[in-house]
Structures are given as C-alpha cells and as structure tokens.
Design a protein around this motif. Structure first.
Motif, PDB file in Angstrom:
ATOM      1  N   ASN A  59       5.086  -5.696   8.597  1.00 19.02           N
ATOM      2  CA  ASN A  59       4.106  -5.369   7.555  1.00 19.02           C
ATOM      3  C   ASN A  59       3.334  -4.100   7.896  1.00 19.02           C
ATOM      4  OD1 ASN A  59       4.397  -7.234   5.526  1.00 19.02           O
ATOM      5  ND2 ASN A  59       3.197  -8.808   6.603  1.00 19.02           N
ATOM      6  N   GLN A 107       5.534  -1.163   7.474  1.00 24.10           N
ATOM      7  CA  GLN A 107       5.727  -0.942   6.040  1.00 24.10           C
ATOM      8  C   GLN A 107       4.523  -0.209   5.446  1.00 24.10           C
ATOM      9  OE1 GLN A 107       8.628  -2.089   4.866  1.00 24.10           O
ATOM     10  NE2 GLN A 107       8.286  -1.161   2.859  1.00 24.10           N
ATOM     11  N   ASP A 108       3.335  -0.710   5.798  1.00 26.08           N
ATOM     12  CA  ASP A 108       2.122  -0.144   5.214  1.00 26.08           C
ATOM     13  C   ASP A 108       1.751   1.201   5.818  1.00 26.08           C
ATOM     14  OD1 ASP A 108       1.857  -2.269   3.559  1.00 26.08           O
ATOM     15  OD2 ASP A 108       0.548  -3.407   4.921  1.00 26.08           O
ATOM     16  N   SER A 132       6.048   3.442   3.034  1.00 24.59           N
ATOM     17  CA  SER A 132       5.876   3.461   1.583  1.00 24.59           C
ATOM     18  C   SER A 132       5.155   4.746   1.218  1.00 24.59           C
ATOM     19  CB  SER A 132       5.044   2.250   1.142  1.00 24.59           C
ATOM     20  OG  SER A 132       3.747   2.353   1.703  1.00 24.59           O
ATOM     21  N   ASN A 155       2.435   5.273  -0.509  1.00 19.40           N
ATOM     22  CA  ASN A 155       1.005   5.170  -0.222  1.00 19.40           C
ATOM     23  C   ASN A 155       0.747   5.097   1.267  1.00 19.40           C
ATOM     24  OD1 ASN A 155      -0.022   5.375  -2.757  1.00 19.40           O
ATOM     25  ND2 ASN A 155       0.108   3.158  -3.178  1.00 19.40           N
ATOM     26  N   GLY A 156       1.635   4.375   1.951  1.00 19.26           N
ATOM     27  CA  GLY A 156       1.476   4.257   3.396  1.00 19.26           C
ATOM     28  C   GLY A 156       1.538   5.611   4.068  1.00 19.26           C
ATOM     29  N   GLY A 209      -1.709   0.834   8.879  1.00 21.88           N
ATOM     30  CA  GLY A 209      -0.965  -0.421   8.797  1.00 21.88           C
ATOM     31  C   GLY A 209      -1.832  -1.604   9.189  1.00 21.88           C
ATOM     32  N   ASN A 243      -4.378  -2.526   6.500  1.00 21.36           N
ATOM     33  CA  ASN A 243      -3.816  -3.185   5.322  1.00 21.36           C
ATOM     34  C   ASN A 243      -3.417  -4.624   5.597  1.00 21.36           C
ATOM     35  OD1 ASN A 243      -4.230  -0.967   3.807  1.00 21.36           O
ATOM     36  ND2 ASN A 243      -2.112  -0.218   3.907  1.00 21.36           N
ATOM     37  N   THR A 254      -3.067  -7.600   2.839  1.00 21.48           N
ATOM     38  CA  THR A 254      -1.791  -8.148   2.403  1.00 21.48           C
ATOM     39  C   THR A 254      -1.489  -9.507   3.038  1.00 21.48           C
ATOM     40  OG1 THR A 254      -0.747  -6.831   4.125  1.00 21.48           O
ATOM     41  CG2 THR A 254      -0.726  -5.927   1.899  1.00 21.48           C
TER      42      THR A 254
END
Lengths: 520, 370
Positions: free
Chosen positions: B52, B55-56, B60, B62-63, B318, B321, B325
C-alpha cells in the motif's frame, strides 16, 4: 659477553653452539593488504648481544619487531625462545617470556610519577600499594644499569631522554630479558645518545639481549654486535662483529644500490640578502617562544638551524611564513617587510615553505596531487584544473614521484613521495618566483633513497640562487648541507658557526644548552 | 560471563564502490524488516502495508506527484544540511530556518501586494524567504567562527524560538500575518501574484525544478569553484588552510549563511506553492529535521540528495496515506523514517570498517562481513 650463566641464557637441549640463542624467528611471513611486510624472515638474538635490524622505512623492521614482541601474529613461521617454540598471542604473553618493546613514541602517563608509570599494567599488584618498596625496587633497577632516575619525579617534568629511561626501566622491572628498542635515538640529542649507548652496554653485560631498530648508519656501526639488513620485507644481508660494518656497504644493502648521502656543499659565493630577520621575539600565553632573533640568509646560501625539537623551530618558521605575527621585530623577504602581512603576501614576494607537518599542513590528505599543487597558488573563481594538469604530470615525472598520476590522493602517497610533492610545489613557484625556501625537517621519516633525492633537490635550488633556511632536528643533515649553522635553544640563537668547520661536539653542546658562546 | 568471540573492526583503506551503493540499499531493507516486526506484533500484514505504501508513494499519478512535491522541500532542506556538512558544520536548525523562510516569504507576498507581476514577485518571495533563513543562522554562524561556539546547540535552540515565532504571528490577534477575516487563527493569504499554479490536477509545483537546479549547481560549486576548493581544504585540514592563507572564519560564516538560506528557501517554496500563507501546522511536520535524514542517506553527497530526497518523500507520502486507506497508524511511517536513519548511520560502520568476528582462544580470524 657470550657464554653467560645468566638465567636467560639457559641452554635448552634444542640449541647447540657456543653462544645461546635467546630468541629466534623462523621464516616469518606477515602480510598486510597489498604488502608483504615480512617475507620469510629469519632473525635471532643471543643473550648479551646487540643485534640491529636495519632498513629503510617500510622495509619491514617494525613489523618484525611487532611479531617478536607479540603485537602481531605472523601469517607463517614461528618463534622460539631458548629453543622452545612459543606462541605470542599478545604483548602480555611476550612479556611473560621476557620480551619487551620500547616504542619510539613513549607510552607514559605524563601526570603519573616514574614509579607509577613503571608499575602501570602489572597485574599482581596488591590492593594497597607499598610505595616505598616500589620506589626502592625501581631505583635499584635503574641504578644497576646506569639509568639514574628519581622514582617520585612526575613524568611530565622529565626530558625526552629521561622519559626513554623510564620506558627502559619499566621494561626491566617487568622482567624483560630481551628489549626491542624501536628507533631509540630518533628523539635524542648527541649527548643523550652517548648515554643511551652506555646503558645498552650495561644491559648486555648483564646478559640482556637488545634488538636495536634503526636506519641511522653511523650509530648502527657503533653499537651493534650483529646487523641484519632488511629491504622490501626480505633479509638482504648480515654483518657480524662490532665496528666491522662499514656504512657504505650497509647503505647498499638497505637501498640496493650505491648511495651518496653527503651532498656537496655549494662552492660559489653567496649573493644579496634575501631573508632578513631583525630582533624577532614571540611571546605566547606569557611564555617566550622566540627571543630577540636576528639573522639573514643570502641568495645561493643555505643556513641551517639546529636544535632539539620544541626550542622554537616551528614558531620561527611559521613567523617567517607569515602564519604567526611576532610580538616584536621584523621579517623582510626580498626587501619587502612581510611581518604581520599574512602568508599570501610572503609568498608573493618569493617565499616557499615546506613545513615539518607534511600531510595535514603542507598537503591536504584527501585531495589529489593536482589539487594540492593549487593550494598555494593563485586560483581563478572557477578553478582551472585543465591547464595545471600537464604541469602536474611533468612535476610527477621530474621529481620522480611514485603515483598513478595527477589524481593520486595525497594521503595514499608514501612519506617520501608526499615530501617530493610538497617540494615540487614549493620549488616550482606559485604566486611569485621562489627566492626564499624555508624547509623544516625535510627528510624526517624518509628512506635513504628519498633522503638522497630531497637533499639533491635542496642543493639544486641553492645552486640556482635561492636562499634556503633549513630547520632540522637531524644534526648530521644540518652539518652536512649548510653553509652556516645556527643553534636554536629555548627560542634564542645560542651558537653560530660556518658549516664547513662546524664541530659536532660544539653544536651538540649548544643544542643541549651548554653554549659557551652568547647570541651572535 | 565469557563471550566466546569478539568483534574486531579494521579500518578500510578504501571503500569498495559496490558497498557505497549496497549499504544504503541494505539499510532501507533492514529498516523495512525492522518495521515489519512491529507490524506483525500489532496484527498488521507487513506485505499489505508495504505494498500500500509503495502504491501510494510511487506507483500512482497522485502518489508520484505528491512524492515529488514533498521532495521539493526535502531536497532543499537536505542540501541545506549536507552543504554545511561539507565543512564539518552541523546545521541542525534547518527546521527553524524553514519557519523563518515561511515568515519572510509570507511577508514579501503580503506586503508587496499586487505591485509586481508574478514573474518578478515569485523570485522576490523566494529571495526574502532565503534571506530570512540566512538571518536566522547568522548569530550561530558568527559565534561559531569567532568563538568556536557549537553550532549544533545554537542552531537547534533557535528552532524552538522559531516555532514560537510562528505561533506568535498566527495566534496573536491583529497580527500582520493572520487572516483578518476569520476569527479562527489562520495565516493571511499572499497576493495572487506571489502564488504559482501547480501542474494540472497534481499538487506538484514548478519549484521542484528549482530544487533540482540548486542541487546540481551547488554540486558544481563544491567540485569546481575556488569557493568549493576552500571548503574542501578547510574541511580536511584547517592547518593546511591556515598555511595557504585561506580565511577559515569567513568561509565558515558564508557556508552557514548559505545553508540557512537553503532551508529558508524551502519555507518560501511552501508559500509560493501549496500553502499561500503561513500554515501553523508546519511546526509539527519536521521538514527541516527530515532534511538531515535525507542528507545522511545521501552521505552528504549533493548529487545523491535528489535521489534520497525523492525516496524518503515517497516513504513519507505512502506512510501518511496508510492511515487514510487502511487502519494502520500513521506512526508506522514515522517509525520507518527513524529506522532508516538509524540503519543508514549504522551501515556506515560497514563502509568504513572491515568487520570480523574473532573467536577468543583461537587465532584464526573469520571474516563474516564483506
């Protein structure tokens, strides 16, 4: 001196022969990353003799000594003590076998008394020390080997020669039968060397063995019963019998070729006054470091300043170089007053300065040879290394510097090569054409080959008409190179003599503060 | 109790090149492993959490843009710390200089109003922030160069004063920097001309490229210029500097002022970028302190700071977030940052020393470390 019945010399059934071998090393190998410091070296010392290990710096003498006293373990080979194989896993174990090292840099606690230093490290001391007993024992040991010393004196108050005596007494107190003396004369004035040699004779007469480590040929010939010469980690020769060795032969064994150490004195007349020092005094923290010094150095002349370290040499050279402002008096270089004007001004009028401290003051260790050449030069806003590179390469070649090129880091140079880089920079001119060269201990710690080169370079500079001020603790060097010799003692010039007629005994006496002559 | 072996350290002559890369990477992995222990202990899946985070932070749109946006600040505070360290000066107070940069930038952005066009206004705001940061370090720099007073203590203590200053200008009613239109304590917005637009829908501002340029430019200054040459001489041996007539005092002051200015600039970048005003929560974010970590990860190499700044920002984005999340506490992210610093510093031992384990009563030496 040989067939002694002293306890050390007890012959084990393994040994045979007229004299007993106290300690031997058999085909010792010792590797360090990239270097084979000892390459199947054989060495032995008998009871009651002085056996010298002679070699240049890096020849492997200190490594061998470290193996002999248990500081290093050999990678191959072994030691025998009185014929029995021993394994020295630490200097303490070495000491249990009666082997002790007197290090070149003393390992004494300055705030402690002599006795306290002597018993330091002993493990079997009682909880409550009986000082008078210890003092008596220390004094008795000192007395019996002609090493008179006050057990209650604080080590910090003692002279260098006396401190060395404390180290020797300490080794004897701990029961040493074999003493390894690592460059013991490096820090001594001539009269102290004489005294040390008397002590050495007293010890050998009592059956002790001395391993004497040195690269000074003259004293090696004088003191040694046997000499073993090392070069590049290998034994290159043996000479036996006191006084039979000759210095030329030893030098050849050390270096591998013939050596001319006594550089020729310049013969031509000297020119105009380049350095003029008038009534220079320096007081630091209310302690007088330099007092009323006046002298001058002329073009094409080499003036040597002799003296024991710490008598104001560093202060004098730093003041001339503009690094220290004197309390009073003046320094004039090439007719320009440079007192108080800083090092850059002094360099602009022709100063070049080789300080005693090579790496860290004269050279920046983490920088390349190229960048070090730029240190004392005029640098542009954006440093122009491209145009200096060919010059750096040329200097490396001209001064025979062993390096991978201009990008070789200063700290990875050997002592001799670092000194050559420093000389190359200072002699090749920087902010102005060099007129005055101030050099401090230029050959200290260098091997014989490098010493020869450095002395030749200094002579060439003198022949080229530069004025040279040579400040060195190495009296032989000062006497053999200088046109004039001045002796610095406690910040004052106490003796002056022409180099050619200088008497070792007179200069030595002046260095020890026994000058008959006042400031000249 | 007798330990059957002891650890020996042997100084390396030269650090192998591969270790220079391997050690920081290994430090990051060691820190992740360390963090995983805590995740497992608190009933979280390390793999899910880390994926996660990754990913964040990096994977991505936005990431990535958030990561680069944060790295803008961290690269600046990172260079600030690393630049001072080039001369063995420890500017621990980048945090406080960043606060002052915020105040200086906001002052210019408000006081100069709409008198100047954006093209001029933004540089003026950034300059004022940098000057304020430099001013904040001036006294530590001066006393350090003249009296040798530890800059570690003085810069750190000034940070607390800086934090109080931020609170003062925001919480004092009627303050110049406080938004006069709300009763809630908020910063007053700077003029429109002092604000930049972000790229598209992202929160990334053009100041990112300024940070990159500054990192490269300072790298060049240290490697190629006379000023950099002097810094290198003084850093390695002050005696050699004295010998060569290099004025170490003056250089010390300049290096510290530049370091302070860089942290101040980071603060001003927040003004022209996302904030547009003094955001009092800045004193809880620790961007200035994070700069020290970024510099340490890059081993003070001004070029590598771009890499370590982005990497560290990604972890942080990350980590932040995570809380949104998943139910993983935000502190996991913070703890990982601390762990990375510790492992990176500990890893230095492997770079500088060859480490071997010696069995007591056994002369043979086993080399276990590379």
């Amino acid at each position: 001196m040989s067939n002694t019945s002293h306890e050390v010399a007890q012959r084990s059934h393994h040994t045979s022969g007229a004299t007993s071998t106290a300690l031997s090393a058999h085909s010792i190998d010792k590797k360090f990353p990239g270097v084979l410091a000892n390459d199947s070296v054989d060495f032995d010392v008998r009871a009651g003799e002085v056996h010298t290990l002679l070699g240049e710096n890096g020849a492997g003498k200190s490594t061998l000594a470290a193996v002999l006293c248990g500081l290093y373990q050999p990678d191959a080979g072994y030691l025998t003590r009185n014929g029995k194989r021993i394994n020295l896993s630490s200097p303490r174990v070495g000491l249990q076998h009666g082997i002790a090292m007197v290090h070149q840099h003393f390992r004494l606690v300055e705030r402690f008394t002599v006795s306290e230093n002597v018993i330091l490290g002993s493990r079997d001391l009682p909880f409550r020390l009986n000082r008078s007993d210890i003092n008596e024992k220390v004094a008795a040991i000192a007395e019996s080997y002609g090493l008179p010393i006050d057990p209650d004196a604080t080590v910090g108050d003692l002279s260098v020669g006396q401190r060395q005596r404390v180290e020797i007494v300490k080794a004897l107190y701990q029961g040493a039968e074999i003493l390894l003396l690592d460059e013991p004369t490096a820090v001594l004035v001539p009269s102290e060397v004489e005294k040390l040699f008397e002590n050495v004779h007293a010890m050998t007469a009592a059956g002790k063995s001395i391993v004497f480590i040195s690269h000074k040929l003259g004293e090696v010939v004088e003191i040694s019963d046997r000499v073993t010469v090392l070069r590049n980690g290998r034994v290159t020769g043996h000479v036996s019998g006191r006084g039979t060795a000759n210095t030329k032969e030893l030098a050849r064994l050390m270096v591998g070729r013939d050596i001319e150490l006594n550089a020729q004195r310049a013969t031509h007349a000297t020119g105009h006054e380049v350095l003029q020092i008038r009534n220079l005094s320096l007081v630091v923290n209310e302690v007088s470091m330099l007092s009323d010094i006046s002298f001058s150095v002329h073009a094409g002349e080499m003036v040597g300043i002799a003296g024991v370290a710490g008598n104001g040499q560093r202060e004098l050279s730093d003041t001339i170089a503009g690094l220290i402002s004197p309390t009073s008096g003046s320094v004039t270089i090439s007719g320009s007053m440079t007192t108080d004007r800083g090092p850059i001004k002094a360099r602009e009028v022709g100063l070049a300065y080789v300080p005693e401290d090579r790496l860290g003051m004269g050279l920046v260790p983490s920088m390349s040879i190229l960048d070090n050449l730029l240190l004392t030069r005029d640098r542009q806003l954006v440093v122009d290394r491209v145009s200096v590179r060919p010059e750096a390469a040329r200097l490396i070649e001209q001064f025979e510097i062993k390096a991978n090129g201009p990008d070789h880091l200063a700290r990875k140079l050997s002592g001799g090569n670092a000194q050559k880089v420093l000389l190359a920079r200072e002699l090749s001119g920087g902010r102005g054409a060099t007129k005055l060269l101030v050099v401090c201990s230029p050959t200290r710690g260098l091997d014989v080959g490098a010493i020869e080169t450095v002395r030749r370079l200094l002579n060439d500079a003198r022949s080229a008409g530069q004025a040279i001020l040579l400040i060195s603790e190495d009296l032989d060097e000062v006497l053999s190179l200088s046109d004039r010799v001045l002796v610095l003692y406690r910040g004052a010039i106490v003796h002056e003599t022409p180099g050619e007629t200088a008497q070792l005994s007179q200069v030595g006496a002046a260095m020890a503060g026994l000058a008959s002559e006042g400031p000249s | 109790m007798r330990v059957p072996f002891r650890v020996g350290f042997e100084q390396r002559g030269e650090t192998p090149r591969r270790l220079s890369l391997l050690v920081p990477l290994a430090s990051v992995f060691a820190a992740l492993f360390f963090g995983a222990l805590f995740l497992v202990a608190t009933g979280h899946s390390p793999i899910d959490t880390y994926s996660n985070m990754f990913q964040d932070g990096f994977a991505s749109f936005n990431g990535i843009t958030d990561t680069l946006a944060l790295s803008t600040v961290l690269i600046c505070t990172g260079i600030s710390a690393a630049f001072a360290f080039q001369m063995n000066l420890y500017n621990i107070g980048g945090e406080g200089q960043l606060y002052l940069g915020l105040i200086g930038g906001a002052w210019a952005g408000i006081a100069l109003g709409d008198h100047l066009p954006t093209l001029l206004m933004v540089p003026v705001v950034l300059l004022c922030g940098a000057l304020a940061g430099a001013a904040w370090i001036f006294v530590p720099a001066f006393v350090r160069s003249r009296l040798g007073t530890s800059e570690i203590v003085s810069t750190l203590l000034l940070t607390y004063i800086g934090a109080s200053l931020i609170k003062h200008v925001i919480y004092t009613p009627g303050s110049f920097f406080r938004n006069p239109n709300t009763s809630f304590p908020q910063g007053r917005l700077v003029a429109d001309s002092a604000s930049l637009d972000s790229f598209g829908s992202s929160r990334l501002y053009p100041t990112f490229f300024l940070a990159l340029i500054i990192a490269v430019a300072l790298y060049w200054v240290v490697k190629r210029t006379e000023f950099g040459y002097r810094i290198n001489v003084i850093a390695d041996s002050p005696k050699a500097a004295h010998y060569a007539g290099i004025n170490a005092n003056r250089t010390t002051i300049w290096v510290m002022l530049i370091s302070g200015a860089l942290s101040g600039l980071a603060g001003a970048m927040l003004i022209v970028g996302p904030y547009g005003k003094i955001e009092p929560s800045i004193i809880t974010l620790g961007y200035g302190y994070a700069g020290i970590v970024v510099a340490a990860l890059a081993r003070n190499n001004l070029g590598l700071i771009i890499v370590s700044g982005i990497l560290f920002s990604g972890l942080r984005v990350g980590g932040n977030n995570l809380q949104v999340t998943t139910d993983t506490p935000i502190h996991i992210g913070v703890m990982l940052q601390g762990a990375i610093l510790l492992f990176a510093l500990g890893g230095e031992a492997f770079r500088r020393y060859r480490i071997h384990v010696v069995r007591v009563h056994d002369v043979s030496t086993k080399k276990v470390a590379v």
